[in-house]
Design a protein around this motif. Structure first.
Motif, mmCIF file in Angstrom:
data_model
loop_
_atom_site.group_PDB
_atom_site.id
_atom_site.type_symbol
_atom_site.label_atom_id
_atom_site.label_comp_id
_atom_site.label_asym_id
_atom_site.label_seq_id
_atom_site.Cartn_x
_atom_site.Cartn_y
_atom_site.Cartn_z
ATOM 1 N N PHE A 63 -29.596 -42.757 -43.010
ATOM 2 C CA PHE A 63 -28.780 -43.524 -42.067
ATOM 3 C C PHE A 63 -27.288 -43.391 -42.387
ATOM 4 C CE2 PHE A 63 -26.521 -47.455 -40.981
ATOM 5 C CZ PHE A 63 -26.700 -47.459 -39.607
ATOM 6 N N LEU A 64 -26.922 -43.547 -43.660
ATOM 7 C CA LEU A 64 -25.510 -43.474 -44.033
ATOM 8 C C LEU A 64 -24.925 -42.086 -43.797
ATOM 9 C CD1 LEU A 64 -25.381 -45.566 -47.344
ATOM 10 C CD2 LEU A 64 -24.859 -46.294 -45.014
ATOM 11 N N ALA A 65 -25.769 -41.069 -43.815
ATOM 12 C CA ALA A 65 -25.293 -39.698 -43.610
ATOM 13 C C ALA A 65 -25.223 -39.302 -42.138
ATOM 14 C CB ALA A 65 -26.187 -38.717 -44.364
ATOM 15 N N LEU A 66 -25.652 -40.172 -41.227
ATOM 16 C CA LEU A 66 -25.699 -39.815 -39.806
ATOM 17 C C LEU A 66 -24.380 -39.285 -39.252
ATOM 18 C CD1 LEU A 66 -27.980 -42.517 -38.121
ATOM 19 C CD2 LEU A 66 -28.403 -40.062 -38.328
ATOM 20 N N PRO A 67 -23.226 -39.918 -39.537
ATOM 21 C CA PRO A 67 -21.977 -39.370 -38.987
ATOM 22 C C PRO A 67 -21.720 -37.939 -39.436
ATOM 23 C CG PRO A 67 -21.628 -41.600 -39.780
ATOM 24 C CD PRO A 67 -22.985 -41.181 -40.263
ATOM 25 N N PHE A 68 -21.982 -37.661 -40.709
ATOM 26 C CA PHE A 68 -21.747 -36.299 -41.200
ATOM 27 C C PHE A 68 -22.708 -35.314 -40.540
ATOM 28 C CE2 PHE A 68 -22.414 -32.797 -44.210
ATOM 29 C CZ PHE A 68 -21.100 -32.364 -44.342
ATOM 30 N N LEU A 69 -23.947 -35.727 -40.328
ATOM 31 C CA LEU A 69 -24.920 -34.847 -39.678
ATOM 32 C C LEU A 69 -24.519 -34.558 -38.236
ATOM 33 C CD1 LEU A 69 -28.237 -36.385 -41.055
ATOM 34 C CD2 LEU A 69 -26.971 -34.401 -41.905
ATOM 35 N N LEU A 70 -23.951 -35.558 -37.556
ATOM 36 C CA LEU A 70 -23.452 -35.336 -36.196
ATOM 37 C C LEU A 70 -22.297 -34.340 -36.212
ATOM 38 C CD1 LEU A 70 -23.400 -36.023 -33.178
ATOM 39 C CD2 LEU A 70 -21.902 -37.961 -33.722
ATOM 40 N N MET A 71 -21.448 -34.425 -37.227
ATOM 41 C CA MET A 71 -20.330 -33.492 -37.338
ATOM 42 C C MET A 71 -20.818 -32.070 -37.592
ATOM 43 S SD MET A 71 -17.775 -35.847 -39.623
ATOM 44 C CE MET A 71 -17.448 -37.544 -39.117
ATOM 45 N N LEU A 72 -21.847 -31.944 -38.415
ATOM 46 C CA LEU A 72 -22.419 -30.617 -38.656
ATOM 47 C C LEU A 72 -22.938 -30.008 -37.354
ATOM 48 C CD1 LEU A 72 -24.463 -30.849 -41.988
ATOM 49 C CD2 LEU A 72 -22.399 -29.517 -41.560
ATOM 50 N N LEU A 73 -23.633 -30.812 -36.577
ATOM 51 C CA LEU A 73 -24.147 -30.343 -35.296
ATOM 52 C C LEU A 73 -23.004 -29.963 -34.361
ATOM 53 C CD1 LEU A 73 -26.674 -29.912 -33.536
ATOM 54 C CD2 LEU A 73 -26.435 -32.289 -32.791
ATOM 55 N N ASP A 74 -21.932 -30.732 -34.424
ATOM 56 C CA ASP A 74 -20.780 -30.478 -33.563
ATOM 57 C C ASP A 74 -20.091 -29.157 -33.903
ATOM 58 O OD1 ASP A 74 -18.725 -31.649 -31.566
ATOM 59 O OD2 ASP A 74 -17.487 -31.175 -33.327
ATOM 60 N N ASN A 75 -20.288 -28.661 -35.127
ATOM 61 C CA ASN A 75 -19.680 -27.387 -35.514
ATOM 62 C C ASN A 75 -20.071 -26.246 -34.579
ATOM 63 O OD1 ASN A 75 -18.255 -28.362 -37.669
ATOM 64 N ND2 ASN A 75 -19.652 -27.602 -39.230
ATOM 65 N N LEU A 76 -21.222 -26.365 -33.959
ATOM 66 C CA LEU A 76 -21.681 -25.313 -33.063
ATOM 67 C C LEU A 76 -20.770 -25.158 -31.853
ATOM 68 C CD1 LEU A 76 -25.527 -26.085 -33.138
ATOM 69 C CD2 LEU A 76 -24.271 -24.332 -34.429
#
Length: 411
Positions: A63-76
């Protein structure tokens, strides 16, 4: 070999965790090296002496890592992966600290948490003393043409290399931690009260308005939650009155407070710009950019360029230096990631606030209140100073609530 390595690692991990609390005085590269060394030690210890991981720890880490995971996805969506990663890596702390505290077993017990906040507070006081002694010795050159507030802030930045609002976050978080310790009946009460006064006054000299307001609100939360109604009302009134009088008595804070009432229109020329009216131009372009990209956002890599294009209409050079973002964290996520970013922000902090409230973790709740209010005027999670402060202590507080006796060698 492992017989010698195990005790070394169990001793080094707490030490390097405490070193994280030196962030107010560590240069950016030194702080990165400390974080890397801390993670390496945690990983080595996990190989030598695995730490049990509960399902709750896994869920919270994800849960705490969700923002970073969204950013990783946004890299595409970035023009190229290197450009996208340049923006994403600034927020890597949102992943690294939950992993360190929740999965790799960094110490988070109540005694260690108290030690961590005390070390952080002492370091923040060292920052305040170092900066103000340096300013007293060298003087405040009238270099900005904006008056005492801006000259003092420029001198502070020249000495510490810290952007004043982020220095204020360090100072006031430390003051908040010490207020909680005082109300909990900690030892050295007089010294802690003196530390609170020093930290608040030093922050007021920086004349960053929202951090001061946020501290007073967060302090009132702690007082209301810690004390019975009668004592809470008296202390809350004292804190509120003392804080307001201190801010009004200091020329820099008073100057910037008065500017807030004079900012009636977007400045027409560079000479008219101050810290308040420039935000009208920022708000105008933020609203315009989100209006055009409200559903899916621009992507992190294109957000600043989108705003810069809008800023050109005002002809104000300072707005075109490539650093004027939305100055509002929820709107920044909305602009970058679309409606998913805004919804994630609301969900993320709602869950954190509810969890801290539910278990009566008053220090964590007040810490969240302070930084959430500050996020209304700064992209706090988009810069290393802000995101490391938030991510490290937030993960520490959450991990502390999940601490179990299954974790060997807990400090």
């Amino acid at each position: 070999m492992s017989g010698l390595l195990r005790p070394f690692l169990w001793g080094a991990v707490p030490l390097f965790t405490l070193l994280l609390a030196l962030m107010p005085v560590l240069p950016t590269r030194a702080l990165v090296l400390v974080i890397v060394a801390w993670l390496v030690l945690l990983v080595l210890r996990a190989f030598v002496d695995p730490v049990p991981i509960t399902r709750a720890q896994l869920r919270w880490c994800g849960f705490l890592a969700l923002p970073f995971l969204l950013m990783l996805l946004d890299n595409l969506r970035a023009p190229d992966l290197a450009e996208g990663w340049k923006h994403t890596e600034r927020s890597a702390a949102l992943l690294l600290f939950p992993v360190g505290f929740l999965l790799l077993g960094a110490p988070s017990t109540a005694p260690f948490r108290r030690a961590m906040t005390d070390v952080f507070s002492a370091t923040a006081m060292a920052l305040a003393l170092y900066a103000n002694i340096g300013i007293t010795i060298s003087g405040i050159p009238a270099s900005t043409g904006g008056g005492f507030a801006y000259d003092y802030r420029a001198a502070f930045t020249a000495i510490t290399s810290l952007h004043p609002p982020y220095a204020a976050y360090f100072l006031l978080c430390a003051a908040l931690f010490q207020l909680d310790r005082v109300l909990c009946g900690a030892t050295y009460r007089a010294w802690r009260i003196a530390a609170i006064l020093l930290l608040f006054t030093s922050s007021a000299l920086l004349a960053s308005r929202m951090p001061l307001v946020a501290f007073l609100v967060a302090a009132l939360c702690i007082v209301a939650l810690r004390l019975h109604r009668g004592r809470a009302l008296v202390l809350a009134g004292t804190i509120l009155l003392g804080g307001v009088l201190t801010a009004l008595a200091l020329p820099g804070a008073r100057q910037r407070i008065m500017e807030s009432f004079d900012a009636t229109a977007i400045p027409a020329t560079q000479a008219e710009v101050n810290s308040s009216n420039i935000r009208r131009a920022i708000a105008h372009c933020t609203h315009e950019a989100i209006g055009a990209h409200w559903l899916v956002g621009t992507g992190q890599a294109r957000a600043q360029a989108t705003l810069d294009t809008c800023y050109q209409q005002f002809g104000i050079p300072i707005l075109l230096d490539g650093s004027y973002g939305t100055h509002n964290q929820p709107l920044h996520w909305w602009l970058c990631f679309g409606i998913a970013g805004l919804l994630l922000f609301v969900l993320y902090f709602s869950v954190l606030l509810r969890s801290a409230w539910h278990v009566r973790d008053h220090a964590h709740f007040a810490f969240l209140v302070l930084l959430l209010l500050c996020m209304l005027t700064e992209n706090l999670l988009a810069r290393q100073w802000g995101v490391v402060l938030f991510a490290s202590f937030n993960a520490l507080f959450v991990a502390g609530r999940l601490e179990t006796n299954t974790r060997p060698g807990s400090t």
